[in-house]
Design an enzyme around this catalytic site. Structure first.
Site, PDB file in Angstrom:
ATOM      1  N   CYS A 124       0.801  -1.236   0.000  1.00 56.75           N
ATOM      2  CA  CYS A 124       0.000   0.000   0.000  1.00 56.75           C
ATOM      3  C   CYS A 124       0.826   1.273   0.000  1.00 56.75           C
ATOM      4  CB  CYS A 124      -0.934   0.002   1.203  1.00 56.75           C
ATOM      5  SG  CYS A 124      -2.054  -1.409   1.236  1.00 56.75           S
ATOM      6  N   CYS A 445       0.313   2.313   6.715  1.00 54.16           N
ATOM      7  CA  CYS A 445       0.688   0.920   6.928  1.00 54.16           C
ATOM      8  C   CYS A 445       0.762   0.221   5.580  1.00 54.16           C
ATOM      9  CB  CYS A 445      -0.340   0.221   7.821  1.00 54.16           C
ATOM     10  SG  CYS A 445      -2.007   0.190   7.108  1.00 54.16           S
TER      11      CYS A 445
END
Length: 464
Positions: A124, A445
């Site tokens: 991500c 994250c």
């Protein structure tokens, strides 16, 4: 990790410090000077509208979407493509035909075949990695002008034959005689036809990210109501920013055979409390708290930004939006701390820059799940977690929600894995300008238990 340290070389920064009653010898000063003596700046950036997968972009290929972002950047800035030294893009689930998607998109967008381009992947935070890859090259004095960005295309992910079927098919070219071919046919079994679908799960633990988010929310005492309320907040903030015209990084896209230009994100939907409460748990059933509404959704989208040395930007007549001041990456246990990257990255990048959480005017955190965000907020505000788990003397600090994701986030706007990092950078830069702030903090994250922290500073010449 080398830091792009804080060097205030303009009267704007001095004025802001004085206005805040801070001395110029305070902790806002750099710990060390940049070894190259260069300030690296974000000139501007763009993104395609972020769309839910299998909607208007479904007939495209990933490099098409990335190409739209590149051409959008060129057109927005009137960029002479020949001044670009290097291109780096991020992506996660790769199309096998265009494994180096940065190169294919660059060629498709009309950039010279003499401009090198490569693709990075870090789940991500892939476009964060694209940005910092360019910053590292520029900080080393290799290049002056780079484009970074990323793309994700969930409408058409690679679906493979089973391993047994693949092994059988690889034997076919070697079977020369009819007998050999019939022998291979005899090996075929019904279960060979079961496809392998990509899953958003950890390879090392075989746990889906949503399942991990549910466990994390429970560990930090985040209730279902709190998650639904945060998700609603995200959609309300995004809708407000959209309606006020704040999401100016979006460039219109017209797909082949499409009637009209696509100009807005299509996943922003404000639901009532009753609608949110009716949804069943999506991962841990029947008692989990993570639902489809308080999770980010599968998204198609691409982004691109122009990064230069400040000297080069001035030479070319550009007015940068922000300085890149510091960045860092962190990594934890992918089983129990998969989504706690922001908790670890936030203090590390602040300490690296010689700043505190209170010095930040803008906070832009990636929202994978409402439970994940709220768990990180609770973790950062816990002395016990800091001391017992992080090995710190005191907690990271209390997050000021009046500074936090005020234009919505990944829950509402969408999350194309490879493109979100540039969206976070552009929200940070544009919010600092609009809100008259000096410093902005980005944290996110990523799969594998990893995370990123970045600090940006508003440029004195910045305009919207």
């Amino acid at each position: 990790m080398n830091s792009l340290t804080l060097v205030r070389s303009n009267s704007y920064s001095q004025a802001v410090l004085l206005a805040r009653g801070l001395s110029t010898t305070s902790n806002l000063q750099a710990k060390a000077s940049n070894p190259t003596g260069k300030n690296l700046v974000l000139v501007d950036g763009v993104r395609t509208p972020f769309l839910m997968s299998s909607t208007a972009y479904k007939s495209l290929m990933p490099h098409d979407l990335q190409r739209y972002a590149l051409t959008g950047l060129v057109n927005k800035l009137g960029l002479d493509k020949s001044v670009v030294d290097y291109i780096c893009m991020g992506t996660v689930i790769q199309e096998v035909k265009t494994s180096n998607i940065a190169r294919e998109a660059a060629l498709g967008a009309g950039f010279s075949d003499r401009i090198p381009a490569h693709t990075v992947t870090m789940a991500c935070i892939s476009s964060n990695q694209a940005i910092t890859t360019c910053l590292g090259l520029m900080n080393a004095g290799v290049y002056d002008v780079c484009i970074a960005g990323g793309v994700e295309f969930m409408s058409d992910v690679p679906i493979r034959h089973s391993r047994k079927m693949r092994q059988l098919l690889l034997k076919v070219p070697k079977a020369k005689s009819v007998g050999a071919k019939l022998s291979l046919l005899a090996e075929l079994r019904p279960n060979f036809f079961a496809p392998e679908l990509p899953a958003i799960a950890e390879f090392s633990t075989n746990e889906t990210m949503g399942h991990s988010a549910d466990r994390l929310a429970a560990a930090f005492g985040v209730t279902r109501k709190e998650q639904d309320d945060f998700a609603k907040r995200s959609h309300l903030q995004a809708a407000d920013a959209r309606d006020k015209g704040y999401l100016s990084d979006i460039v219109p896209v017209k797909v082949p055979k499409g009637k009209d230009f696509i100009t807005t994100d299509n996943g922003i939907r404000v639901a009532t409390d009753e609608q949110l409460a009716k949804l069943k748990p999506a991962f841990i059933k029947p008692h989990g708290t993570v639902t489809a509404a308080n999770s980010s959704y599968l998204t198609d989208g691409a982004s691109a930004c122009l990064i230069m040395t400040e000297e080069k930007a001035k030479e070319l007549g550009y007015k940068p939006k922000a300085y890149f001041r510091a960045y860092t990456y962190v990594s934890q246990d992918p089983k129990d701390q998969l989504l706690l990257g922001p908790t670890y990255a936030t203090p590390k990048v602040l300490e690296q820059a010689g700043l505190s959480l209170k010095d930040m005017d803008v906070l832009e955190y990636h929202e994978a799940f409402a439970g994940q965000i709220l768990a990180n907020i609770n973790a950062m505000n816990s002395d016990k977690f800091a001391q017992d788990v992080m090995g710190r003397k005191e907690k990271v600090g209390t997050i000021d929600m009046s500074k936090f994701n005020l234009w919505g986030g990944s829950l509402s706007i969408g999350h194309p894995f490879g493109a979100t990092g540039v969206r976070l950078a552009m929200h940070t830069a544009n919010r600092m300008i609009r809100e008259d702030g000096q410093f902005g903090l980005i944290a996110a994250c990523a799969a594998g238990g990893q995370g990123v922290g970045m600090i940006m500073e508003r440029h004195p010449d910045a305009t919207l």
